[in-house]
Design a protein around this motif. Structure first.
Motif, PDB file in Angstrom:
ATOM      1  N   LYS A  78      -2.230  -1.813  -3.771  1.00  0.00           N
ATOM      2  CA  LYS A  78      -2.167  -1.160  -2.464  1.00  0.00           C
ATOM      3  C   LYS A  78      -0.748  -0.661  -2.248  1.00  0.00           C
ATOM      4  O   LYS A  78       0.217  -1.395  -2.374  1.00  0.00           O
ATOM      5  CB  LYS A  78      -2.577  -2.138  -1.353  1.00  0.00           C
ATOM      6  CG  LYS A  78      -2.751  -1.480  -0.018  1.00  0.00           C
ATOM      7  CD  LYS A  78      -3.860  -0.438  -0.057  1.00  0.00           C
ATOM      8  CE  LYS A  78      -4.001   0.246   1.293  1.00  0.00           C
ATOM      9  NZ  LYS A  78      -4.760   1.462   1.217  1.00  0.00           N
ATOM     10  N   ARG A  79      -0.633   0.607  -1.951  1.00  0.00           N
ATOM     11  CA  ARG A  79       0.683   1.221  -1.784  1.00  0.00           C
ATOM     12  C   ARG A  79       0.748   1.931  -0.442  1.00  0.00           C
ATOM     13  O   ARG A  79      -0.256   2.390   0.073  1.00  0.00           O
ATOM     14  CB  ARG A  79       0.926   2.225  -2.916  1.00  0.00           C
ATOM     15  CG  ARG A  79       0.807   1.602  -4.292  1.00  0.00           C
ATOM     16  CD  ARG A  79       0.763   2.692  -5.355  1.00  0.00           C
ATOM     17  NE  ARG A  79       0.319   2.217  -6.626  1.00  0.00           N
ATOM     18  CZ  ARG A  79       1.096   1.855  -7.628  1.00  0.00           C
ATOM     19  NH1 ARG A  79       2.397   1.883  -7.500  1.00  0.00           N
ATOM     20  NH2 ARG A  79       0.581   1.455  -8.768  1.00  0.00           N
ATOM     21  N   LYS A  80       1.945   2.069   0.053  1.00  0.00           N
ATOM     22  CA  LYS A  80       2.131   2.753   1.324  1.00  0.00           C
ATOM     23  C   LYS A  80       2.502   4.219   1.140  1.00  0.00           C
ATOM     24  O   LYS A  80       2.418   5.002   2.062  1.00  0.00           O
ATOM     25  CB  LYS A  80       3.222   2.047   2.136  1.00  0.00           C
ATOM     26  CG  LYS A  80       2.816   0.653   2.557  1.00  0.00           C
ATOM     27  CD  LYS A  80       3.903  -0.023   3.342  1.00  0.00           C
ATOM     28  CE  LYS A  80       3.418  -1.418   3.714  1.00  0.00           C
ATOM     29  NZ  LYS A  80       4.440  -2.271   4.221  1.00  0.00           N
ATOM     30  N   GLU A  81       2.899   4.570  -0.072  1.00  0.00           N
ATOM     31  CA  GLU A  81       3.340   5.943  -0.324  1.00  0.00           C
ATOM     32  C   GLU A  81       2.177   6.915  -0.157  1.00  0.00           C
ATOM     33  O   GLU A  81       1.043   6.623  -0.493  1.00  0.00           O
ATOM     34  CB  GLU A  81       3.908   6.101  -1.744  1.00  0.00           C
ATOM     35  CG  GLU A  81       5.143   5.303  -2.009  1.00  0.00           C
ATOM     36  CD  GLU A  81       4.864   3.919  -2.559  1.00  0.00           C
ATOM     37  OE1 GLU A  81       5.849   3.250  -2.906  1.00  0.00           O
ATOM     38  OE2 GLU A  81       3.708   3.508  -2.633  1.00  0.00           O
ATOM     39  N   LYS A  82       2.515   8.093   0.359  1.00  0.00           N
ATOM     40  CA  LYS A  82       1.526   9.162   0.489  1.00  0.00           C
ATOM     41  C   LYS A  82       1.870  10.231  -0.533  1.00  0.00           C
ATOM     42  O   LYS A  82       3.022  10.613  -0.675  1.00  0.00           O
ATOM     43  CB  LYS A  82       1.544   9.745   1.897  1.00  0.00           C
ATOM     44  CG  LYS A  82       1.089   8.760   2.949  1.00  0.00           C
ATOM     45  CD  LYS A  82       1.096   9.374   4.325  1.00  0.00           C
ATOM     46  CE  LYS A  82       0.629   8.350   5.342  1.00  0.00           C
ATOM     47  NZ  LYS A  82       0.620   8.908   6.700  1.00  0.00           N
ATOM     48  N   PHE A  94      -7.959  15.665 -11.341  1.00  0.00           N
ATOM     49  CA  PHE A  94      -7.694  14.489 -12.170  1.00  0.00           C
ATOM     50  C   PHE A  94      -6.478  13.732 -11.651  1.00  0.00           C
ATOM     51  O   PHE A  94      -6.497  12.493 -11.557  1.00  0.00           O
ATOM     52  CB  PHE A  94      -7.489  14.877 -13.632  1.00  0.00           C
ATOM     53  CG  PHE A  94      -7.214  13.699 -14.513  1.00  0.00           C
ATOM     54  CD1 PHE A  94      -8.238  12.846 -14.886  1.00  0.00           C
ATOM     55  CD2 PHE A  94      -5.930  13.416 -14.947  1.00  0.00           C
ATOM     56  CE1 PHE A  94      -8.002  11.735 -15.680  1.00  0.00           C
ATOM     57  CE2 PHE A  94      -5.676  12.318 -15.748  1.00  0.00           C
ATOM     58  CZ  PHE A  94      -6.713  11.472 -16.113  1.00  0.00           C
ATOM     59  N   ALA A  95      -5.422  14.458 -11.303  1.00  0.00           N
ATOM     60  CA  ALA A  95      -4.212  13.804 -10.792  1.00  0.00           C
ATOM     61  C   ALA A  95      -4.510  13.074  -9.484  1.00  0.00           C
ATOM     62  O   ALA A  95      -4.124  11.910  -9.315  1.00  0.00           O
ATOM     63  CB  ALA A  95      -3.107  14.841 -10.590  1.00  0.00           C
ATOM     64  N   ALA A  96      -5.209  13.748  -8.575  1.00  0.00           N
ATOM     65  CA  ALA A  96      -5.514  13.132  -7.285  1.00  0.00           C
ATOM     66  C   ALA A  96      -6.396  11.899  -7.464  1.00  0.00           C
ATOM     67  O   ALA A  96      -6.161  10.847  -6.854  1.00  0.00           O
ATOM     68  CB  ALA A  96      -6.203  14.150  -6.374  1.00  0.00           C
ATOM     69  N   TYR A  97      -7.403  12.006  -8.308  1.00  0.00           N
ATOM     70  CA  TYR A  97      -8.314  10.890  -8.560  1.00  0.00           C
ATOM     71  C   TYR A  97      -7.576   9.703  -9.184  1.00  0.00           C
ATOM     72  O   TYR A  97      -7.740   8.562  -8.757  1.00  0.00           O
ATOM     73  CB  TYR A  97      -9.451  11.351  -9.464  1.00  0.00           C
ATOM     74  CG  TYR A  97     -10.441  10.270  -9.810  1.00  0.00           C
ATOM     75  CD1 TYR A  97     -11.258   9.714  -8.826  1.00  0.00           C
ATOM     76  CD2 TYR A  97     -10.575   9.809 -11.114  1.00  0.00           C
ATOM     77  CE1 TYR A  97     -12.172   8.714  -9.140  1.00  0.00           C
ATOM     78  CE2 TYR A  97     -11.485   8.819 -11.429  1.00  0.00           C
ATOM     79  CZ  TYR A  97     -12.281   8.271 -10.446  1.00  0.00           C
ATOM     80  OH  TYR A  97     -13.176   7.288 -10.766  1.00  0.00           O
ATOM     81  N   SER A  98      -6.734   9.981 -10.175  1.00  0.00           N
ATOM     82  CA  SER A  98      -5.987   8.917 -10.846  1.00  0.00           C
ATOM     83  C   SER A  98      -5.031   8.220  -9.879  1.00  0.00           C
ATOM     84  O   SER A  98      -4.919   6.986  -9.880  1.00  0.00           O
ATOM     85  CB  SER A  98      -5.197   9.478 -12.029  1.00  0.00           C
ATOM     86  OG  SER A  98      -6.066  10.043 -12.966  1.00  0.00           O
ATOM     87  N   ALA A 102      -5.057   4.335  -8.382  1.00  0.00           N
ATOM     88  CA  ALA A 102      -3.880   3.478  -8.463  1.00  0.00           C
ATOM     89  C   ALA A 102      -3.464   2.926  -7.104  1.00  0.00           C
ATOM     90  O   ALA A 102      -2.541   2.129  -7.015  1.00  0.00           O
ATOM     91  CB  ALA A 102      -2.717   4.252  -9.097  1.00  0.00           C
ATOM     92  N   GLY A 103      -4.139   3.366  -6.032  1.00  0.00           N
ATOM     93  CA  GLY A 103      -3.874   2.805  -4.714  1.00  0.00           C
ATOM     94  C   GLY A 103      -3.054   3.677  -3.784  1.00  0.00           C
ATOM     95  O   GLY A 103      -2.724   3.265  -2.681  1.00  0.00           O
ATOM     96  N   PHE A 104      -2.718   4.881  -4.215  1.00  0.00           N
ATOM     97  CA  PHE A 104      -1.948   5.774  -3.355  1.00  0.00           C
ATOM     98  C   PHE A 104      -2.858   6.431  -2.325  1.00  0.00           C
ATOM     99  O   PHE A 104      -4.050   6.617  -2.555  1.00  0.00           O
ATOM    100  CB  PHE A 104      -1.272   6.875  -4.178  1.00  0.00           C
ATOM    101  CG  PHE A 104      -0.128   6.396  -5.025  1.00  0.00           C
ATOM    102  CD1 PHE A 104       1.133   6.228  -4.478  1.00  0.00           C
ATOM    103  CD2 PHE A 104      -0.325   6.096  -6.364  1.00  0.00           C
ATOM    104  CE1 PHE A 104       2.185   5.787  -5.257  1.00  0.00           C
ATOM    105  CE2 PHE A 104       0.717   5.659  -7.155  1.00  0.00           C
ATOM    106  CZ  PHE A 104       1.977   5.497  -6.602  1.00  0.00           C
ATOM    107  N   ASN A 105      -2.270   6.800  -1.191  1.00  0.00           N
ATOM    108  CA  ASN A 105      -2.972   7.581  -0.185  1.00  0.00           C
ATOM    109  C   ASN A 105      -2.756   9.047  -0.573  1.00  0.00           C
ATOM    110  O   ASN A 105      -1.645   9.562  -0.482  1.00  0.00           O
ATOM    111  CB  ASN A 105      -2.385   7.275   1.204  1.00  0.00           C
ATOM    112  CG  ASN A 105      -3.093   8.019   2.302  1.00  0.00           C
ATOM    113  OD1 ASN A 105      -4.076   8.705   2.071  1.00  0.00           O
ATOM    114  ND2 ASN A 105      -2.578   7.878   3.509  1.00  0.00           N
ATOM    115  N   VAL A 106      -3.815   9.715  -1.023  1.00  0.00           N
ATOM    116  CA  VAL A 106      -3.689  11.041  -1.623  1.00  0.00           C
ATOM    117  C   VAL A 106      -4.296  12.105  -0.733  1.00  0.00           C
ATOM    118  O   VAL A 106      -5.405  11.955  -0.212  1.00  0.00           O
ATOM    119  CB  VAL A 106      -4.390  11.082  -3.008  1.00  0.00           C
ATOM    120  CG1 VAL A 106      -4.275  12.463  -3.625  1.00  0.00           C
ATOM    121  CG2 VAL A 106      -3.799  10.036  -3.928  1.00  0.00           C
TER     122      VAL A 106
END
Length: 132
Positions: A78-82, A94-98, A102-106
């Motif tokens: 779980k990450r706080k980075e957007k 693919f980048a957004a899904y990956s 990984a737990g980023f808010n995309v």
């Protein structure tokens, strides 16, 4: 019988025998067949004009070692980075899904038309071949 693709640089006056000799030198075997898939003249450097040759080489010397594809392992934290991914082509998705795995808010943004309009345009393209 296995196969490999070789990309060779050959002199401008090369022939089939010279190409065979070069392949033989590369694979260290006399037992092979080959076919030329692509041949292009590289004249970017006027002092070194040469052929770029892409050859398919078939030989028992090659073990048909199909590379095993390793699954992509993404550790979720779980990450706080957007993260903002620009472009919804194959690489963008693919980048957004990956990153999401990984737990980023995309956020995925695209500069194209609104989704409903774009969807209609794509349907029209698939039916008629015309894209607006």
């Amino acid at each position: 019988m296995g196969s490999k693709i070789f990309e060779l640089t050959m002199p401008i006056e090369f022939d089939s025998d010279l190409l065979k000799k070069e392949i033989k030198k590369q694979i260290k075997s006399d037992d092979f067949t080959f076919s030329v898939d692509l041949q292009s003249l590289d004249a970017r450097n006027k002092r070194n004009i040469h052929w770029k040759v892409k050859a398919f080489v078939y030989s028992d010397a090659f073990v048909d070692d199909k590379e095993t594809v390793q699954p992509l392992t993404i550790i979720r934290t779980k990450r706080k980075e957007k993260i903002c991914v620009v472009g919804s082509g194959p690489a963008g998705f693919f980048a957004a899904y990956s990153l999401q795995l990984a737990g980023f808010n995309v956020s995925l943004i695209e500069r194209g038309s609104a989704v409903n309009t774009r969807s209609k345009q794509i349907s029209e393209f698939e039916k008629t071949g015309k894209f607006s």
